[in-house]
Design a protein around this motif. Structure first.
Motif, short mmCIF file in Angstrom:
data_model
loop_
_atom_site.label_atom_id
_atom_site.label_comp_id
_atom_site.label_asym_id
_atom_site.label_seq_id
_atom_site.Cartn_x
_atom_site.Cartn_y
_atom_site.Cartn_z
N ALA A 257 10.24 0.33 18.60
CA ALA A 257 10.47 -0.68 19.63
C ALA A 257 9.85 -2.02 19.24
CB ALA A 257 9.90 -0.20 20.96
N ALA A 258 8.80 -1.97 18.42
CA ALA A 258 8.13 -3.19 17.98
C ALA A 258 8.60 -3.65 16.61
CB ALA A 258 6.62 -2.98 17.97
N GLY A 259 9.67 -3.05 16.10
CA GLY A 259 10.28 -3.54 14.88
C GLY A 259 9.85 -2.86 13.59
N VAL A 260 9.10 -1.76 13.68
CA VAL A 260 8.70 -1.02 12.49
C VAL A 260 9.51 0.27 12.44
CG1 VAL A 260 6.83 0.20 11.31
CG2 VAL A 260 6.38 -1.96 12.47
N GLU A 261 10.33 0.43 11.40
CA GLU A 261 11.13 1.64 11.30
C GLU A 261 10.20 2.83 11.06
OE1 GLU A 261 14.99 3.49 8.95
OE2 GLU A 261 14.27 1.47 8.49
N ALA A 262 10.29 3.82 11.91
CA ALA A 262 9.41 4.98 11.83
C ALA A 262 10.17 6.21 12.28
CB ALA A 262 8.17 4.78 12.70
N THR A 263 9.81 7.33 11.71
CA THR A 263 10.45 8.58 12.09
C THR A 263 9.41 9.69 12.13
OG1 THR A 263 12.26 10.12 11.58
CG2 THR A 263 11.06 9.22 9.71
N PRO A 264 9.43 10.51 13.20
CA PRO A 264 8.50 11.65 13.24
C PRO A 264 9.01 12.76 12.35
CG PRO A 264 9.88 11.65 15.20
CD PRO A 264 10.25 10.41 14.41
N VAL A 265 8.13 13.39 11.62
CA VAL A 265 8.53 14.47 10.74
C VAL A 265 7.40 15.48 10.63
CG1 VAL A 265 7.84 13.11 8.73
CG2 VAL A 265 9.36 15.05 8.43
N ARG A 266 7.75 16.74 10.81
CA ARG A 266 6.76 17.80 10.69
C ARG A 266 6.67 18.21 9.22
NH1 ARG A 266 8.81 23.01 12.78
NH2 ARG A 266 8.90 22.07 14.83
N GLU B 217 0.81 -1.21 0.00
CA GLU B 217 0.00 0.00 0.00
C GLU B 217 0.85 1.27 0.00
OE1 GLU B 217 -2.69 -0.24 3.25
OE2 GLU B 217 -3.66 -2.04 2.50
N ALA B 218 2.14 1.12 0.21
CA ALA B 218 2.98 2.31 0.30
C ALA B 218 4.42 1.96 -0.02
CB ALA B 218 2.89 2.92 1.71
N ARG B 219 5.21 3.01 -0.24
CA ARG B 219 6.60 2.83 -0.66
C ARG B 219 7.44 2.13 0.39
NH1 ARG B 219 9.10 8.35 -1.44
NH2 ARG B 219 9.75 8.06 0.72
N ALA B 220 7.06 2.21 1.65
CA ALA B 220 7.88 1.64 2.71
C ALA B 220 8.10 0.15 2.56
CB ALA B 220 7.25 1.93 4.08
N CYS B 221 7.27 -0.53 1.75
CA CYS B 221 7.44 -1.97 1.59
C CYS B 221 8.15 -2.32 0.28
CB CYS B 221 6.09 -2.66 1.63
SG CYS B 221 5.07 -2.28 0.21
N ALA B 222 8.50 -1.32 -0.50
CA ALA B 222 9.07 -1.60 -1.81
C ALA B 222 10.59 -1.68 -1.76
CB ALA B 222 8.67 -0.50 -2.80
N GLY B 223 11.17 -2.34 -2.74
CA GLY B 223 12.62 -2.38 -2.87
C GLY B 223 13.28 -2.93 -1.63
N SER B 224 14.16 -2.14 -1.04
CA SER B 224 14.90 -2.58 0.13
C SER B 224 14.04 -2.67 1.37
CB SER B 224 16.06 -1.61 0.41
OG SER B 224 15.55 -0.33 0.78
N GLY B 225 12.89 -1.99 1.34
CA GLY B 225 12.02 -2.01 2.50
C GLY B 225 12.54 -1.17 3.65
N ARG B 226 13.54 -0.31 3.41
CA ARG B 226 14.14 0.44 4.50
C ARG B 226 13.59 1.84 4.64
NH1 ARG B 226 20.33 -1.07 3.19
NH2 ARG B 226 19.59 -0.27 1.20
N ASP B 227 12.68 2.24 3.80
CA ASP B 227 12.07 3.56 3.95
C ASP B 227 11.21 3.55 5.21
OD1 ASP B 227 13.15 4.71 1.66
OD2 ASP B 227 11.57 3.86 0.40
N PRO B 228 11.41 4.50 6.10
CA PRO B 228 10.62 4.50 7.34
C PRO B 228 9.20 4.98 7.12
CG PRO B 228 12.02 6.44 7.26
CD PRO B 228 12.39 5.60 6.06
N VAL B 229 8.32 4.54 8.00
CA VAL B 229 6.99 5.12 8.06
C VAL B 229 7.13 6.52 8.65
CG1 VAL B 229 4.72 4.94 9.15
CG2 VAL B 229 5.87 2.89 8.32
N LEU B 230 6.51 7.49 8.00
CA LEU B 230 6.59 8.87 8.47
C LEU B 230 5.43 9.14 9.43
CD1 LEU B 230 7.41 10.67 5.10
CD2 LEU B 230 8.99 9.66 6.77
N VAL B 231 5.76 9.52 10.65
CA VAL B 231 4.75 9.82 11.66
C VAL B 231 4.58 11.34 11.69
CG1 VAL B 231 4.07 9.56 14.06
CG2 VAL B 231 5.42 7.77 12.94
N VAL B 232 3.43 11.80 11.22
CA VAL B 232 3.23 13.22 10.92
C VAL B 232 2.25 13.85 11.90
CG1 VAL B 232 2.55 14.89 9.14
CG2 VAL B 232 3.63 12.70 8.49
#
Length: 238
Positions: free
Chosen positions: A136-145, A91-106
């Motif tokens: 902490a639960a294994g999902v790479e995520a980063t807060p971003v304004r 459903e989103a880019r975070a799962c594509a390719g290397s899978g290392r794109d973080p989920v953006l917490v906005v």
């Protein structure tokens, strides 16, 4: 009083697992037949918790930040499997390719005037805590304004005024923001309270305008529908 701590009973209102509440927010209804944006809330915005959130956000009770951030962190841990499944379905880019794109917490934005008056950004703190819980639960995520709001903040405004916010939330123009494109990026929205859903709808629309995929949203509390409303109780600051 600012030097009175929150009692354990009131703090315990946030201990439960977040539940879905988007069906109670009419502004989240979409016109294209899609289901409303999923929104998870820790508790109803009523009684003591309502007093706690108002005191924390607009009455200088910075000491309550730890309690509310802990609730957001806990929610991030609980929501992580669902977030992982969403990006795993493509459903989103975070799962594509290397899978290392973080989920953006906005975080939902406040006006510049509101930030100056408070001297801080309470919802940004929630976004950071939620991202830490996801990590902490294994999902790479980063807060971003990513979002800004012009005009007046919505505190104390009626439903009509809240609806006007649909036109005041802005995302960076294409090519204007540094860093990678938002096209296909997985995003989670964060706000303190869900009322009509106008704020989250405006945020979703702004991000989708740049090609991002909004997976859902987290709020500390959601206004109960009238049929489930309860009488307010005195908050226990003892």
């Amino acid at each position: 009083m600012r030097d009175i701590a929150l009692c354990p009973a009131c703090a315990g209102l946030l201990d439960g697992a977040p539940i879905r509440r988007e069906r109670d927010a009419p502004r989240l209804d979409r016109l294209d037949g899609r289901a409303p944006l999923p929104v998870w809330a820790c508790a109803p915005y009523a009684g003591p918790l309502r007093d706690v959130v108002v005191a924390w956000k607009d009455k200088g009770r910075v000491d309550l930040t730890g309690v509310l951030d802990a609730a957001a962190h806990h929610a991030g841990v609980i929501l992580a499997p669902g977030v992982r499944a969403a990006v795993g379905r493509g459903e989103a880019r975070a799962c594509a390719g290397s899978g290392r794109d973080p989920v953006l917490v906005v975080p939902a934005p406040s006006t510049a005037a509101a930030r100056r008056a408070r001297g801080r950004e309470p919802v940004l703190s929630l976004a950071r805590a939620l991202a830490q819980g996801l990590c902490a639960a294994g999902v790479e995520a980063t807060p971003v304004r990513l979002l800004t709001q012009r005009g007046h903040d919505q505190v104390g405004r009626g439903s009509r005024g809240r609806g006007e916010r649909l036109t005041t939330v802005r995302a960076p123009r294409r090519g204007a923001a540094p860093g990678p494109s938002l096209a296909g990026a997985a995003c989670l929205l964060v706000d303190d309270v869900l009322t009509t859903g106008a704020t989250l709808a405006a945020c979703e629309r702004a991000l989708e305008g740049l090609g991002a995929h909004v997976l859902g949203a987290f709020v500390v509390a959601a206004t109960p529908p009238p049929r489930q409303g309860s009488a307010a109780h005195e908050v226990h600051l003892t």
